[in-house]
Design a protein around this motif. Structure first.
Motif, PDB file in Angstrom:
ATOM      1  N   GLY A 239      -2.911   7.169 -21.024  1.00 29.30           N
ATOM      2  CA  GLY A 239      -3.572   7.132 -19.730  1.00 29.30           C
ATOM      3  C   GLY A 239      -3.330   5.808 -19.039  1.00 29.30           C
ATOM      4  N   GLY A 240      -3.898   5.682 -17.847  1.00 30.81           N
ATOM      5  CA  GLY A 240      -3.694   4.455 -17.104  1.00 30.81           C
ATOM      6  C   GLY A 240      -4.627   4.341 -15.914  1.00 30.81           C
ATOM      7  N   ILE A 241      -4.702   3.134 -15.386  1.00 28.05           N
ATOM      8  CA  ILE A 241      -5.444   2.834 -14.166  1.00 28.05           C
ATOM      9  C   ILE A 241      -4.539   1.953 -13.307  1.00 28.05           C
ATOM     10  CG2 ILE A 241      -7.483   1.774 -13.150  1.00 28.05           C
ATOM     11  CD1 ILE A 241      -8.903   2.182 -15.826  1.00 28.05           C
ATOM     12  N   ARG A 242      -4.413   2.321 -12.032  1.00 28.93           N
ATOM     13  CA  ARG A 242      -3.622   1.511 -11.100  1.00 28.93           C
ATOM     14  C   ARG A 242      -4.474   1.196  -9.874  1.00 28.93           C
ATOM     15  NH1 ARG A 242       1.074  -0.447  -9.277  1.00 28.93           N
ATOM     16  NH2 ARG A 242       1.774  -0.019  -7.145  1.00 28.93           N
ATOM     17  N   TRP A 243      -4.601  -0.105  -9.578  1.00 25.48           N
ATOM     18  CA  TRP A 243      -5.338  -0.580  -8.405  1.00 25.48           C
ATOM     19  C   TRP A 243      -4.358  -1.209  -7.430  1.00 25.48           C
ATOM     20  CZ3 TRP A 243      -5.466  -5.756  -6.842  1.00 25.48           C
ATOM     21  CH2 TRP A 243      -6.330  -6.048  -5.784  1.00 25.48           C
ATOM     22  N   VAL A 244      -4.474  -0.834  -6.148  1.00 24.54           N
ATOM     23  CA  VAL A 244      -3.597  -1.382  -5.110  1.00 24.54           C
ATOM     24  C   VAL A 244      -4.455  -1.831  -3.930  1.00 24.54           C
ATOM     25  CG1 VAL A 244      -1.561  -1.029  -3.680  1.00 24.54           C
ATOM     26  CG2 VAL A 244      -1.823   0.285  -5.792  1.00 24.54           C
ATOM     27  N   LYS A 245      -4.230  -3.030  -3.446  1.00 21.38           N
ATOM     28  CA  LYS A 245      -5.013  -3.583  -2.337  1.00 21.38           C
ATOM     29  C   LYS A 245      -4.404  -3.166  -0.993  1.00 21.38           C
ATOM     30  CE  LYS A 245      -7.270  -7.853  -0.813  1.00 21.38           C
ATOM     31  NZ  LYS A 245      -7.294  -9.332  -0.924  1.00 21.38           N
ATOM     32  N   TRP A 246      -4.583  -1.876  -0.652  1.00 20.76           N
ATOM     33  CA  TRP A 246      -3.966  -1.353   0.559  1.00 20.76           C
ATOM     34  C   TRP A 246      -4.588  -1.905   1.838  1.00 20.76           C
ATOM     35  CZ3 TRP A 246       0.621   0.399   0.731  1.00 20.76           C
ATOM     36  CH2 TRP A 246       1.168   1.055  -0.375  1.00 20.76           C
ATOM     37  N   THR A 247      -5.728  -2.558   1.759  1.00 18.75           N
ATOM     38  CA  THR A 247      -6.308  -3.173   2.954  1.00 18.75           C
ATOM     39  C   THR A 247      -5.427  -4.292   3.507  1.00 18.75           C
ATOM     40  OG1 THR A 247      -7.655  -4.543   1.471  1.00 18.75           O
ATOM     41  CG2 THR A 247      -8.707  -2.585   2.432  1.00 18.75           C
ATOM     42  N   ASP A 248      -4.484  -4.800   2.713  1.00 20.09           N
ATOM     43  CA  ASP A 248      -3.573  -5.841   3.178  1.00 20.09           C
ATOM     44  C   ASP A 248      -2.379  -5.280   3.948  1.00 20.09           C
ATOM     45  OD1 ASP A 248      -5.070  -7.886   2.182  1.00 20.09           O
ATOM     46  OD2 ASP A 248      -3.834  -8.252   0.406  1.00 20.09           O
ATOM     47  N   PHE A 249      -2.202  -3.952   3.900  1.00 15.11           N
ATOM     48  CA  PHE A 249      -1.016  -3.338   4.501  1.00 15.11           C
ATOM     49  C   PHE A 249      -1.318  -2.852   5.915  1.00 15.11           C
ATOM     50  CE2 PHE A 249       1.701   0.241   5.546  1.00 15.11           C
ATOM     51  CZ  PHE A 249       2.954  -0.169   5.137  1.00 15.11           C
ATOM     52  N   ASP A 250      -0.509  -3.279   6.867  1.00 10.91           N
ATOM     53  CA  ASP A 250      -0.581  -2.685   8.202  1.00 10.91           C
ATOM     54  C   ASP A 250       0.752  -2.884   8.910  1.00 10.91           C
ATOM     55  OD1 ASP A 250      -0.743  -4.863  10.490  1.00 10.91           O
ATOM     56  OD2 ASP A 250      -1.982  -5.616   8.845  1.00 10.91           O
ATOM     57  N   ILE A 251       1.039  -1.960   9.811  1.00 11.18           N
ATOM     58  CA  ILE A 251       2.220  -2.059  10.664  1.00 11.18           C
ATOM     59  C   ILE A 251       1.704  -2.167  12.093  1.00 11.18           C
ATOM     60  CG2 ILE A 251       4.332  -0.942  11.443  1.00 11.18           C
ATOM     61  CD1 ILE A 251       4.469   0.489   8.759  1.00 11.18           C
ATOM     62  N   THR A 252       1.803  -3.376  12.657  1.00  9.98           N
ATOM     63  CA  THR A 252       1.245  -3.645  13.982  1.00  9.98           C
ATOM     64  C   THR A 252       2.290  -4.356  14.839  1.00  9.98           C
ATOM     65  OG1 THR A 252      -0.931  -3.930  12.933  1.00  9.98           O
ATOM     66  CG2 THR A 252      -0.737  -4.587  15.228  1.00  9.98           C
ATOM     67  N   PRO A 253       3.218  -3.623  15.439  1.00  8.96           N
ATOM     68  CA  PRO A 253       4.214  -4.245  16.318  1.00  8.96           C
ATOM     69  C   PRO A 253       3.558  -4.801  17.579  1.00  8.96           C
ATOM     70  CG  PRO A 253       4.880  -2.036  15.612  1.00  8.96           C
ATOM     71  CD  PRO A 253       3.444  -2.177  15.271  1.00  8.96           C
ATOM     72  N   PRO A 254       4.027  -5.939  18.094  1.00  5.87           N
ATOM     73  CA  PRO A 254       3.350  -6.614  19.207  1.00  5.87           C
ATOM     74  C   PRO A 254       3.233  -5.775  20.478  1.00  5.87           C
ATOM     75  CG  PRO A 254       4.858  -8.118  18.119  1.00  5.87           C
ATOM     76  CD  PRO A 254       5.105  -6.762  17.527  1.00  5.87           C
ATOM     77  N   LEU A 255       4.305  -5.106  20.910  1.00  3.34           N
ATOM     78  CA  LEU A 255       4.235  -4.319  22.138  1.00  3.34           C
ATOM     79  C   LEU A 255       3.267  -3.160  21.989  1.00  3.34           C
ATOM     80  CD1 LEU A 255       5.163  -3.669  24.992  1.00  3.34           C
ATOM     81  CD2 LEU A 255       7.122  -2.431  24.004  1.00  3.34           C
ATOM     82  N   TYR A 256       3.341  -2.471  20.864  1.00  3.57           N
ATOM     83  CA  TYR A 256       2.428  -1.352  20.631  1.00  3.57           C
ATOM     84  C   TYR A 256       0.977  -1.824  20.660  1.00  3.57           C
ATOM     85  CZ  TYR A 256       0.358   2.760  18.408  1.00  3.57           C
ATOM     86  OH  TYR A 256      -0.416   3.859  18.132  1.00  3.57           O
ATOM     87  N   GLU A 257       0.694  -2.959  20.015  1.00  5.95           N
ATOM     88  CA  GLU A 257      -0.675  -3.475  19.972  1.00  5.95           C
ATOM     89  C   GLU A 257      -1.153  -3.908  21.354  1.00  5.95           C
ATOM     90  OE1 GLU A 257      -3.285  -6.688  17.373  1.00  5.95           O
ATOM     91  OE2 GLU A 257      -1.192  -7.128  17.820  1.00  5.95           O
ATOM     92  N   SER A 258      -0.278  -4.537  22.151  1.00  3.71           N
ATOM     93  CA  SER A 258      -0.700  -5.047  23.451  1.00  3.71           C
ATOM     94  C   SER A 258      -1.059  -3.931  24.420  1.00  3.71           C
ATOM     95  CB  SER A 258       0.402  -5.927  24.045  1.00  3.71           C
ATOM     96  OG  SER A 258       1.552  -5.148  24.374  1.00  3.71           O
TER      97      SER A 258
END
Length: 365
Positions: A239-258
């Motif tokens: 068995g296993g346990i895998r933890w991933v800190k997905w709160t650090d992941f984002d794709i935010t291009p400047p033009l799209y965000e503005s």
């Protein structure tokens, strides 16, 4: 006993293909190859066929299946340098995405599509202090690119991202009791930061804005716990346990965000995947395994580019061993969790699933 049960323990590898549609993860970053005996080479291929669809307007408009099947390749080689020191090389696809909202459905995002491609190369050294304790560490490089087209009722957005290579590291330790085929390995994988160059274009009723731009995206840090133990003759619990800190992941291009004030992709919570299975050696050539897994939810509302939340799966695998060659095939059914996408679309995605198949060929020399 460890030698007897090793083919059964290898079953987990065929079932490790990630189909976590709530995230872009494609590889679970297993270090199992470090514990193969002698010099060892393996080649793996997997195919994941997801079926994901949703509705808006109380079910009045359906998206159609907005996911496409995808294939992943992996390669690994492990070799001893001294009696106590081993080196391994792993090539895989850490993250990815491949989706297309069908046209002609009337769904607000009809025709929208996105693709992420990556290749990861990991080098690892493992040192054995004695038959029970070992430690390992290494470096990882990941090359990633992608593109997206969004067709919404209020705007059209296109972006193409050039190749970028990001670097990270890993560190781990293992404790083994060979007489019981028992092992626990804990691995920390650092985050990797991509600095992308991209081209953006956004069209509204007022015209088109376009620019060459740059932004950063983090492939998040993670922790893997992989364990196994013999529980009877020729029988292995794993068995296993895998933890991933997905709160650090984002794709935010400047033009799209503005213009929109939002992000293309981001995650509201971290993710934990739990897995458990049992392997059985039937005779000198054949072994089999059953495994189940559960991924926590909490991503809702999700991005329209990943409209599921958590998952449950069950899988089966069979290994055939002849002399120094072993061939493992696995099949897994994944129940993808229901999700609501972010406003203003607010799509309802329910009762979706994926089927994953894997084949792995291992050669000891």
């Amino acid at each position: 006993m460890m030698k007897t049960l090793a083919p059964a323990g290898a079953m987990a590898l065929a079932l490790s293909t990630t189909a976590a549609m709530a995230t872009v993860e494609r590889s679970p970053q297993s270090m199992a190859i470090l514990f193969e005996p002698g010099r060892y080479f393996e080649l793996g291929i997997s195919n994941v066929n997801p079926k994901v669809s949703g509705t808006v307007g109380g079910g009045a408009l359906g998206s159609g299946d907005m996911t496409r099947s995808y294939q992943s390749l992996s390669f690994g080689m492990k070799m001893p340098i001294t009696p106590d020191l081993d080196v391994a090389l792993i090539i895989d696809e850490p993250i990815g995405a491949d989706l297309l909202y069908p046209t002609g459905t009337g769904y607000p995002l009809a025709g929208s599509n996105a693709e992420i491609n990556s290749v990861g190369v990991t080098g690892v050294l493992r040192y054995r202090f004695n038959e029970n304790m070992s430690a390992y560490g290494g470096l990882r490089a990941v090359r990633t690119n992608g593109e997206v087209e969004l067709f919404t009722p209020s705007f059209t957005y296109r972006m193409s991202v050039d190749d970028d290579v990001a670097f990270g590291w890993l560190l781990g330790a293992a404790y083994e009791l060979p007489q019981y085929a028992a092992r626990v390995a804990v691995t920390y994988n650092s985050r990797l930061k991509h600095n992308f160059d991209a081209s953006e274009a956004l069209t509204t009723g007022l015209g088109t804005m376009s620019q060459d731009t740059a932004f950063s995206t983090i492939i998040p840090e993670s922790v893997n716990i992989e364990a196994q133990t013999g529980i009877a003759a020729d029988t292995l619990l794993m068995g296993g346990i895998r933890w991933v800190k997905w709160t650090d992941f984002d794709i935010t291009p400047p033009l799209y965000e503005s213009v929109t004030g939002g992000t293309l992709v981001s995650y509201r919570t971290e993710a934990v995947v739990y897995s458990i299975g049992i392997g059985r050696r039937f005779n000198e050539n054949w072994s089999g395994a059953l495994m189940a897994s559960y991924q926590t939810d909490g991503f809702t509302p999700t991005s329209n580019l990943g409209p599921t939340d958590g998952q449950r799966s069950i899988g089966v695998a069979v290994t055939y061993t002849q002399d120094n060659i072993k061939v493992t095939g696995g099949l897994r059914y994944i129940d993808l969790g229901d999700a609501t996408t972010v406003p203003p679309i607010g799509g309802q995605f329910n009762d979706n699933h994926a089927i994953a198949a894997g084949l792995r060929i291992g050669y000891t020399f």
